[in-house]
Scaffold this motif. Structure first.
Motif, PDB file in Angstrom:
ATOM      1  N   PHE A   1      -1.074  -2.404  11.484  1.00 36.60           N
ATOM      2  CA  PHE A   1      -1.318  -2.457  10.043  1.00 36.60           C
ATOM      3  C   PHE A   1      -0.394  -3.493   9.409  1.00 36.60           C
ATOM      4  N   VAL A   2      -0.979  -4.321   8.525  1.00 36.09           N
ATOM      5  CA  VAL A   2      -0.209  -5.322   7.781  1.00 36.09           C
ATOM      6  C   VAL A   2      -0.147  -4.953   6.306  1.00 36.09           C
ATOM      7  N   ARG A   3      -1.317  -4.769   5.691  1.00 39.58           N
ATOM      8  CA  ARG A   3      -1.350  -4.413   4.268  1.00 39.58           C
ATOM      9  C   ARG A   3      -2.729  -3.866   3.938  1.00 39.58           C
ATOM     10  N   ARG A   4      -2.833  -3.285   2.749  1.00 42.04           N
ATOM     11  CA  ARG A   4      -4.104  -2.728   2.274  1.00 42.04           C
ATOM     12  C   ARG A   4      -4.356  -3.256   0.860  1.00 42.04           C
ATOM     13  N   PRO A   5      -5.070  -4.368   0.726  1.00 43.51           N
ATOM     14  CA  PRO A   5      -5.275  -4.971  -0.600  1.00 43.51           C
ATOM     15  C   PRO A   5      -6.022  -4.069  -1.575  1.00 43.51           C
ATOM     16  N   ASN A   6      -6.954  -3.252  -1.062  1.00 44.38           N
ATOM     17  CA  ASN A   6      -7.656  -2.302  -1.912  1.00 44.38           C
ATOM     18  C   ASN A   6      -8.081  -1.104  -1.060  1.00 44.38           C
ATOM     19  N   ARG A   7      -8.722  -0.127  -1.692  1.00 37.06           N
ATOM     20  CA  ARG A   7      -9.044   1.125  -0.995  1.00 37.06           C
ATOM     21  C   ARG A   7      -9.936   0.933   0.226  1.00 37.06           C
ATOM     22  N   PHE A   8     -10.760  -0.115   0.212  1.00 34.72           N
ATOM     23  CA  PHE A   8     -11.759  -0.283   1.269  1.00 34.72           C
ATOM     24  C   PHE A   8     -11.436  -1.416   2.251  1.00 34.72           C
ATOM     25  N   LEU A   9     -10.254  -1.986   2.144  1.00 35.66           N
ATOM     26  CA  LEU A   9      -9.908  -3.127   2.987  1.00 35.66           C
ATOM     27  C   LEU A   9      -8.507  -2.983   3.560  1.00 35.66           C
TER      28      LEU A   9
ATOM     29  N   PRO B   1      10.467  -1.834  -3.287  1.00 40.68           N
ATOM     30  CA  PRO B   1       9.573  -0.776  -3.783  1.00 40.68           C
ATOM     31  C   PRO B   1       9.737   0.511  -2.980  1.00 40.68           C
ATOM     32  N   PRO B   2      10.030   1.630  -3.613  1.00 46.91           N
ATOM     33  CA  PRO B   2      10.260   2.887  -2.884  1.00 46.91           C
ATOM     34  C   PRO B   2       9.059   3.355  -2.065  1.00 46.91           C
ATOM     35  N   MET B   3       7.819   3.109  -2.537  1.00 50.05           N
ATOM     36  CA  MET B   3       6.650   3.577  -1.804  1.00 50.05           C
ATOM     37  C   MET B   3       6.459   2.831  -0.485  1.00 50.05           C
ATOM     38  N   GLY B   4       7.176   1.735  -0.296  1.00 53.50           N
ATOM     39  CA  GLY B   4       7.167   1.037   0.976  1.00 53.50           C
ATOM     40  C   GLY B   4       8.243   1.529   1.925  1.00 53.50           C
ATOM     41  N   ASN B   5       9.004   2.537   1.502  1.00 55.00           N
ATOM     42  CA  ASN B   5      10.080   3.121   2.295  1.00 55.00           C
ATOM     43  C   ASN B   5       9.579   4.434   2.893  1.00 55.00           C
ATOM     44  N   ARG B   6       9.422   4.483   4.204  1.00 55.40           N
ATOM     45  CA  ARG B   6       8.872   5.686   4.837  1.00 55.40           C
ATOM     46  C   ARG B   6       9.732   6.912   4.551  1.00 55.40           C
ATOM     47  N   GLU B   7      11.041   6.761   4.472  1.00 57.55           N
ATOM     48  CA  GLU B   7      11.913   7.905   4.201  1.00 57.55           C
ATOM     49  C   GLU B   7      11.672   8.452   2.794  1.00 57.55           C
ATOM     50  N   PHE B   8      11.418   7.568   1.841  1.00 54.57           N
ATOM     51  CA  PHE B   8      11.126   8.018   0.477  1.00 54.57           C
ATOM     52  C   PHE B   8       9.807   8.780   0.452  1.00 54.57           C
ATOM     53  N   VAL B   9       8.774   8.248   1.088  1.00 58.23           N
ATOM     54  CA  VAL B   9       7.471   8.914   1.119  1.00 58.23           C
ATOM     55  C   VAL B   9       7.587  10.262   1.819  1.00 58.23           C
ATOM     56  N   ASP B  10       8.352  10.319   2.893  1.00 51.60           N
ATOM     57  CA  ASP B  10       8.535  11.585   3.593  1.00 51.60           C
ATOM     58  C   ASP B  10       9.227  12.607   2.694  1.00 51.60           C
TER      59      ASP B  10
ATOM     60  N   VAL C   1       0.144   4.054   5.430  1.00 49.53           N
ATOM     61  CA  VAL C   1       0.038   2.611   5.185  1.00 49.53           C
ATOM     62  C   VAL C   1       1.406   1.920   5.191  1.00 49.53           C
ATOM     63  N   PHE C   2       1.976   1.847   6.378  1.00 49.41           N
ATOM     64  CA  PHE C   2       3.247   1.151   6.555  1.00 49.41           C
ATOM     65  C   PHE C   2       3.064   0.038   7.580  1.00 49.41           C
ATOM     66  N   PRO C   3       3.634  -1.135   7.327  1.00 47.95           N
ATOM     67  CA  PRO C   3       3.509  -2.223   8.297  1.00 47.95           C
ATOM     68  C   PRO C   3       3.968  -1.777   9.679  1.00 47.95           C
ATOM     69  N   GLY C   4       3.166  -2.126  10.678  1.00 49.10           N
ATOM     70  CA  GLY C   4       3.498  -1.770  12.043  1.00 49.10           C
ATOM     71  C   GLY C   4       2.802  -0.523  12.550  1.00 49.10           C
ATOM     72  N   THR C   5       2.172   0.262  11.655  1.00 47.14           N
ATOM     73  CA  THR C   5       1.399   1.414  12.110  1.00 47.14           C
ATOM     74  C   THR C   5       0.289   0.932  13.045  1.00 47.14           C
ATOM     75  N   ARG C   6       0.156   1.583  14.182  1.00 51.98           N
ATOM     76  CA  ARG C   6      -0.824   1.138  15.178  1.00 51.98           C
ATOM     77  C   ARG C   6      -2.209   1.678  14.832  1.00 51.98           C
ATOM     78  N   LEU C   7      -3.156   0.775  14.686  1.00 51.00           N
ATOM     79  CA  LEU C   7      -4.521   1.103  14.299  1.00 51.00           C
ATOM     80  C   LEU C   7      -5.466   1.035  15.486  1.00 51.00           C
TER      81      LEU C   7
END
Length: 411
Positions: free
Chosen positions: A16-24, A388-397, A50-56
């Motif tokens: 995973f790199v990024r998610r520009p919108n809900r469907f992409l 951005p905090p939402m890009g921090n996995r520890e914050f989301v957790d 949706v974190f960079p590096g998640t294996r899809l």
């Protein structure tokens, strides 16, 4: 041997790199520099994924589909120790092939996509006693701290279906909502009162936790199952079933009747709890903050922890307004300068704002001295983060821990 169903094919894998919108989703094939545009078949927020590096896991799209704008679909991903399918639309296929006959005894006919008046329901089923069952199926991918929740974003469609089923039950139909949980090992299903309190309240009002065939759901005694069922007394039977999927897309039904807890309906209706406000300050500013005087705020992100024992949504909406308000809270002085802003509500039985503040500091947030904490003794309720905090996995957790575990504790 358990019956299997193919939910997807694993044609290749990528990161995973990024998610520009809900469907992409933009993905990077492993070992290659070229990025791939992939259809995202789950329109939910998916904040835990949706974190960079998640294996899809990618499935090649039908080249004959003229409507397809991308060549690939993000069919699933690896999350912790499981594979999480992303095809929410294929939950119906799993329900038809693996689940319905397990949760509704004696079915003789299963008719998908049944139209009744102006509405269409996922299934009309007939049992051996000629009774008619209407079933709506919802895919549930939000599972944290052993608690499965639906939806992960407000769903007016789900609310409409539930209200229609409640009305049709008076016409003699036996009505059901089935939540197909797609990964992990949850011990209970709960409607998501944090992101869709209206749906959560309605599910408790119109629904009842279905007592499974044999009278016992996994992990509960019969007495406890009946206690949970009493939390909802409406006409619509609420079911939750758990699938396990492997990396090739093969799925099996592991738990046909997971416990359903509808006891938090009053909390969902109470409009009471806690919240975090995330805001971006595009440039460094000297800002006067009431009695605190002028404070130098660095460019970056700030997270504010607050609570409201009533009118929670109104309090949050007021914070998000940049103009046309008197400056009452310390945060009012800062929002006028903000760029992006986001609210994260946490409905709860207890006041958790000081706990949130302590955890924000543990995550590395830099406290703004005495900001928002004049009535509790904390050093601050506002914390600075460079990124951005939402890009921090520890914050989301941390957010998910509060929503799935801490907020639902009554004492």
């Amino acid at each position: 041997m358990a019956e299997e169903l193919s939910l997807f094919t694993n044609d290749t894998e990528a990161l995973f790199v990024r998610r520009p919108n809900r469907f992409l989703i933009i993905a990077a094939p492993v070992g290659k520099k070229k990025e791939l545009a992939c259809h995202c078949p789950n329109p939910g927020r998916l904040i835990e994924f949706v974190f960079p590096g998640t294996r899809l896991i990618l499935e090649k799209r039908d080249q004959g589909n003229l409507k397809a704008k991308t060549g690939w679909t993000a069919a699933g991903l690896y999350y912790r120790d499981t594979v999480a399918p992303l095809f929410s639309s294929r939950a119906n296929k799993a329900a038809e092939k693996l689940i319905l006959k397990e949760i509704i005894p004696g079915l003789t006919e299963i008719s998908p996509e049944y139209t009744l008046g102006d509405s269409r329901f996922d299934f009309l089923c007939t049992d051996a006693k000629k009774r008619k069952h209407l079933v709506e199926v919802k895919a549930c991918s939000l599972i944290e701290y052993e608690v499965a929740m639906f939806p992960d974003a407000p769903s007016g469609r789900a609310l409409k279906h539930l209200e229609e089923l409640a009305e049709l039950s008076a016409q003699g139909y036996l009505c059901h909502v089935l939540f197909v949980i797609t990964h992990s090992e949850p011990t209970v299903f709960i409607p998501n009162l944090h992101t869709d309190p209206e749906f959560a309240a309605a599910l408790s009002r119109f629904g009842h936790a279905a007592v499974p065939p044999g009278g016992r759901a996994r992990g509960t005694s019969l007495q406890n199952t009946r206690k949970k069922a009493a939390a909802g007394s409406g006409p619509v039977a609420i079911h939750a079933a758990l699938l396990r999927c492997d990396s090739s897309g093969r799925a099996i039904l592991t738990v046909p009747a997971l416990p359903v807890d509808l006891s938090h309906g009053k909390l969902a209706e109470s409009n009471s709890g806690n919240y975090m406000i995330l805001l971006e300050l595009p440039a460094s500013q000297d800002i006067e903050v009431g009695a605190l005087g002028t404070i130098r705020f660095k460019a970056g992100w700030y997270v504010y922890a607050g609570s409201a024992r009533k009118n929670l949504s109104q309090r949050i909406n007021r914070h998000l307004r940049r103009q046309r308000k008197q400056k009452h809270w310390h945060l009012d002085y800062l929002t006028a300068w903000a760029g992006k802003m986001k609210a994260l509500p946490i409905l709860s039985y207890r006041n958790l704002e000081c706990d949130l503040a302590r955890d924000l500091e543990k995550l590395g947030g830099k406290p703004i001295a005495d900001f928002g904490s004049s009535d509790c003794g904390c050093g601050s309720h506002l914390f600075y983060f460079k990124a951005p905090p939402m890009g921090n996995r520890e914050f989301v957790d941390m957010l998910l821990r509060y929503r799935h575990a801490e907020a639902l504790k009554e004492t």
